[in-house]
Design an enzyme around this catalytic site. Structure first.
Site, PDB file in Angstrom:
ATOM      1  N   LYS A  82       0.840  -1.211   0.000  1.00  0.00           N
ATOM      2  CA  LYS A  82       0.000   0.000   0.000  1.00  0.00           C
ATOM      3  C   LYS A  82       0.879   1.268   0.000  1.00  0.00           C
ATOM      4  O   LYS A  82       2.005   1.236   0.495  1.00  0.00           O
ATOM      5  CB  LYS A  82      -0.849  -0.054   1.272  1.00  0.00           C
ATOM      6  CG  LYS A  82      -1.994   0.922   1.358  1.00  0.00           C
ATOM      7  CD  LYS A  82      -2.788   0.585   2.619  1.00  0.00           C
ATOM      8  CE  LYS A  82      -3.680   1.732   3.040  1.00  0.00           C
ATOM      9  NZ  LYS A  82      -4.695   2.055   2.030  1.00  0.00           N
ATOM     10  N   GLY A  83       0.339   2.341  -0.513  1.00  0.00           N
ATOM     11  CA  GLY A  83       1.089   3.599  -0.548  1.00  0.00           C
ATOM     12  C   GLY A  83       1.493   4.076   0.841  1.00  0.00           C
ATOM     13  O   GLY A  83       0.705   4.004   1.766  1.00  0.00           O
ATOM     14  N   GLY A  84       2.717   4.508   0.968  1.00  0.00           N
ATOM     15  CA  GLY A  84       3.185   5.141   2.192  1.00  0.00           C
ATOM     16  C   GLY A  84       3.547   4.232   3.357  1.00  0.00           C
ATOM     17  O   GLY A  84       3.867   4.710   4.437  1.00  0.00           O
ATOM     18  N   VAL A  85       3.550   2.903   3.134  1.00  0.00           N
ATOM     19  CA  VAL A  85       3.833   2.000   4.269  1.00  0.00           C
ATOM     20  C   VAL A  85       5.327   1.854   4.552  1.00  0.00           C
ATOM     21  O   VAL A  85       5.719   1.358   5.604  1.00  0.00           O
ATOM     22  CB  VAL A  85       3.214   0.592   4.044  1.00  0.00           C
ATOM     23  CG1 VAL A  85       1.703   0.650   4.024  1.00  0.00           C
ATOM     24  CG2 VAL A  85       3.750  -0.062   2.773  1.00  0.00           C
ATOM     25  N   ASP A 111       8.263   3.060  -9.447  1.00  0.00           N
ATOM     26  CA  ASP A 111       7.100   3.813  -8.985  1.00  0.00           C
ATOM     27  C   ASP A 111       7.094   5.151  -9.726  1.00  0.00           C
ATOM     28  O   ASP A 111       8.073   5.899  -9.650  1.00  0.00           O
ATOM     29  CB  ASP A 111       7.244   4.045  -7.467  1.00  0.00           C
ATOM     30  CG  ASP A 111       6.046   4.780  -6.888  1.00  0.00           C
ATOM     31  OD1 ASP A 111       5.237   5.313  -7.677  1.00  0.00           O
ATOM     32  OD2 ASP A 111       5.937   4.829  -5.666  1.00  0.00           O
ATOM     33  N   LYS A 143       7.693   1.126   1.622  1.00  0.00           N
ATOM     34  CA  LYS A 143       8.287   0.273   0.567  1.00  0.00           C
ATOM     35  C   LYS A 143       9.684   0.780   0.194  1.00  0.00           C
ATOM     36  O   LYS A 143      10.630   0.012   0.139  1.00  0.00           O
ATOM     37  CB  LYS A 143       7.426   0.297  -0.705  1.00  0.00           C
ATOM     38  CG  LYS A 143       6.064  -0.302  -0.544  1.00  0.00           C
ATOM     39  CD  LYS A 143       5.280  -0.247  -1.837  1.00  0.00           C
ATOM     40  CE  LYS A 143       4.935   1.167  -2.285  1.00  0.00           C
ATOM     41  NZ  LYS A 143       4.096   1.911  -1.342  1.00  0.00           N
ATOM     42  N   THR A 144       9.768   2.097  -0.056  1.00  0.00           N
ATOM     43  CA  THR A 144      11.051   2.654  -0.497  1.00  0.00           C
ATOM     44  C   THR A 144      12.105   2.494   0.595  1.00  0.00           C
ATOM     45  O   THR A 144      13.231   2.089   0.321  1.00  0.00           O
ATOM     46  CB  THR A 144      10.883   4.148  -0.865  1.00  0.00           C
ATOM     47  OG1 THR A 144       9.842   4.242  -1.829  1.00  0.00           O
ATOM     48  CG2 THR A 144      12.152   4.734  -1.427  1.00  0.00           C
TER      49      THR A 144
HETATM   50  N1  ATP Z   1      10.129   2.145  10.316  1.00  0.00           N
HETATM   51  C1  ATP Z   1      10.000   3.444  10.120  1.00  0.00           C
HETATM   52  N2  ATP Z   1      10.159   4.314  11.134  1.00  0.00           N
HETATM   53  C2  ATP Z   1      10.030   5.638  10.940  1.00  0.00           C
HETATM   54  N3  ATP Z   1       9.710   6.203   9.769  1.00  0.00           N
HETATM   55  C3  ATP Z   1       9.521   5.383   8.710  1.00  0.00           C
HETATM   56  C4  ATP Z   1       9.670   3.970   8.825  1.00  0.00           C
HETATM   57  N4  ATP Z   1       9.421   3.434   7.602  1.00  0.00           N
HETATM   58  C5  ATP Z   1       9.152   4.454   6.775  1.00  0.00           C
HETATM   59  N5  ATP Z   1       9.205   5.622   7.418  1.00  0.00           N
HETATM   60  C6  ATP Z   1       8.942   6.965   6.875  1.00  0.00           C
HETATM   61  O1  ATP Z   1       7.649   6.963   6.290  1.00  0.00           O
HETATM   62  C7  ATP Z   1       7.633   7.773   5.123  1.00  0.00           C
HETATM   63  C8  ATP Z   1       7.147   6.936   3.942  1.00  0.00           C
HETATM   64  O2  ATP Z   1       8.089   5.918   3.719  1.00  0.00           O
HETATM   65  P1  ATP Z   1       8.435   5.391   2.259  1.00  0.00           P
HETATM   66  O3  ATP Z   1       8.654   6.513   1.308  1.00  0.00           O
HETATM   67  O4  ATP Z   1       9.503   4.383   2.412  1.00  0.00           O
HETATM   68  O5  ATP Z   1       7.027   4.701   1.922  1.00  0.00           O
HETATM   69  P2  ATP Z   1       6.492   4.152   0.520  1.00  0.00           P
HETATM   70  O6  ATP Z   1       5.611   3.015   0.841  1.00  0.00           O
HETATM   71  O7  ATP Z   1       7.628   3.903  -0.397  1.00  0.00           O
HETATM   72  O8  ATP Z   1       5.659   5.392   0.014  1.00  0.00           O
HETATM   73  P3  ATP Z   1       5.016   5.608  -1.451  1.00  0.00           P
HETATM   74  O9  ATP Z   1       3.937   4.615  -1.596  1.00  0.00           O
HETATM   75  O10 ATP Z   1       4.519   7.010  -1.371  1.00  0.00           O
HETATM   76  O11 ATP Z   1       6.131   5.423  -2.432  1.00  0.00           O
HETATM   77  C9  ATP Z   1       9.043   8.306   4.943  1.00  0.00           C
HETATM   78  O12 ATP Z   1       9.112   9.572   5.485  1.00  0.00           O
HETATM   79  C10 ATP Z   1       9.899   7.334   5.744  1.00  0.00           C
HETATM   80  O13 ATP Z   1      11.071   7.933   6.245  1.00  0.00           O
END
Ligand code: ATP
Length: 401
Positions: free
Chosen positions: A85-88, A114, A90-91
């Protein structure tokens, strides 16, 4: 004695209070705004202890190890696709895995497919431009690549149009064969070309990487990590190679029909033959699509890692994602549950309620028939933004064990 949730300076005190020595425990959620210090290699990171779960957990969950030894062993090239899911996270998880592979001796490539890239943000380095960029910091070579989806999409559009879309229709109209073109309209080629299906850019991005990987420049990489687009995109992507394969097959067939139907006219009027080059391009694209499909299903070299957070909505989506991946025969073994809060040792009501919600979501995972058999990896919520190689190394050392 009440402890505050506001800062990370309570770790030693809190450890004393809870009798926990294994992990530093920090406050997570502050109602007061917190100033983040820039990340430096010497920065100490704190994270949440999960050493006192409220319920006995099944073995894989309790150990919460990703079985990284298995992931790192062997020099044969392996692909890891992280999605959810978005923002969880992944990156963050993909980038931390790439750093860990590189620090374990694997020349590694991390690729973002992405359309809304965040690899550059994650590595705190400009990785845009669609070319390999070296990431500074890890022991072995680590390169990153952000594929430009617009460019990839344009490439498909040009190749397809040259081969059977508007180009062909114009040609046929010009030769008084518009009727045939209309009869062939049922193939819906125009639609495909004018409004490419969702997920196309990602499919092309992945196929582009596969194309790159055949070149000597890429031959050194033994681990390739994909930071994929959010779930909806990934699901569409999975069925896309079949769809495109069929569509491109149709385009090529159509082109064959047209070239035989018009060859006589062309010879009379001296019209140029359509360029062979563009047919080859489309055929190559089709072959790459087939390779993408095969890559996603190759249990020996590929694994899709689902990333989620402990909320009911995210778990439900992960369950659906897993079901779809299974249906498409995509190998999945691991599920990362990211951003887990510690047991609330403080009197912070917000944390206690939040934690309770998370525990409910974790229970859901345990009883979900789709997710229960996966190796569950717990990733704590850390008290800094995961940004830059040192922070990614820190996260990677917690998650990938
Ligand atoms: N375990 C964690 N503890 C603290 N902050 C976290 C953790 N994992 C991710 N984050 C923070 O949450 C935010 C979103 O993380 P990330 O970009 O990795 O998510 P994503 O799933 O790739 O998002 P998107 O779907 O938008 O590409 C970032 O600011 C990241 O630093």
């Amino acid at each position: 004695m009440a402890t505050s949730c506001a800062t990370s300076t309570f770790s030693p005190l809190l450890n004393k209070l809870t009798g926990r020595t294994s992990m530093a425990m920090v406050g997570l959620l502050s109602y007061a705004p917190k100033t983040l210090t820039p990340i430096s290699p010497t920065r100490t990171f704190n994270f949440i202890s999960l050493s006192t779960p409220t319920k006995p957990l099944k073995k894989s969950f309790q150990e919460a190890v990703s079985e990284f030894d298995e992931m790192v062993s062997g020099t044969k090239r392996k692909y890891y696709m992280l999605g959810g899911k978005g923002g969880v996270g992944k990156t963050s998880c993909a980038a931390s895995l790439a750093v860990k592979f590189a620090n374990s001796g694997h020349p590694t490539l991390v690729v973002s497919t992405d359309p809304a890239h965040s690899l550059s943000d994650s590595f705190a380095q400009d990785l845009t431009g669609g070319a390999l960029v070296p990431v500074e910091g890890p022991d072995s070579p680590l390169f990153a690549l952000e594929i430009n989806p617009e460019k990839a999409r344009e490439e498909f559009r040009t190749a397809a149009q040259n081969n059977g879309g508007t180009g062909v229709k114009d040609l046929m109209d010009g030769m008084g064969l518009g009727m045939i073109a209309e009869q062939l309209g049922e193939l819906k080629l125009g639609e495909l070309l004018d409004t490419p299906p969702p997920g196309l850019d990602e499919a092309i991005a992945i196929s582009k990487v596969i194309q790159f990987l055949d070149s000597p420049e890429y031959s050194m990489f033994t681990r390739i990590v994909f930071d994929t687009a959010p779930t909806g995109h990934t699901l569409r992507l999975l069925s896309l190679p079949d769809f495109l394969d069929r569509s491109i097959g149709k385009l090529l067939k159509l082109k064959q029909k047209i070239s035989s139907a018009t060859s006589a006219i062309k010879s009379v009027f001296g019209q140029e033959q359509p360029k062979q080059d563009s047919t080859d391009k489309l055929e190559r694209l089709r072959e790459r699509m087939i390779k993408v499909r095969e890559l996603f299903r190759d249990t020996d070299s590929t694994e899709f890692v689902i990333v989620t957070i402990p909320t009911v909505m995210a778990v439900s989506e992960s369950s659906r994602l897993h079901a779809s991946l299974m249906k498409e025969d995509v190998p999945v073994k691991r599920l990362i549950v990211n951003q887990i809060l510690p047991p609330s040792a403080s009197d912070c009501k917000f944390c206690a309620i939040k934690r309770k919600d998370q525990m409910r979501a974790l229970d859901m995972i345990r009883s979900d028939p789709e997710l229960t058999n996966l190796t569950l990896i717990q990733a704590p919520l850390v008290d800094v933004e995961i940004r830059g190689v040192p922070a990614l190394k820190f996260l990677g050392d917690i998650v990938w064990k």
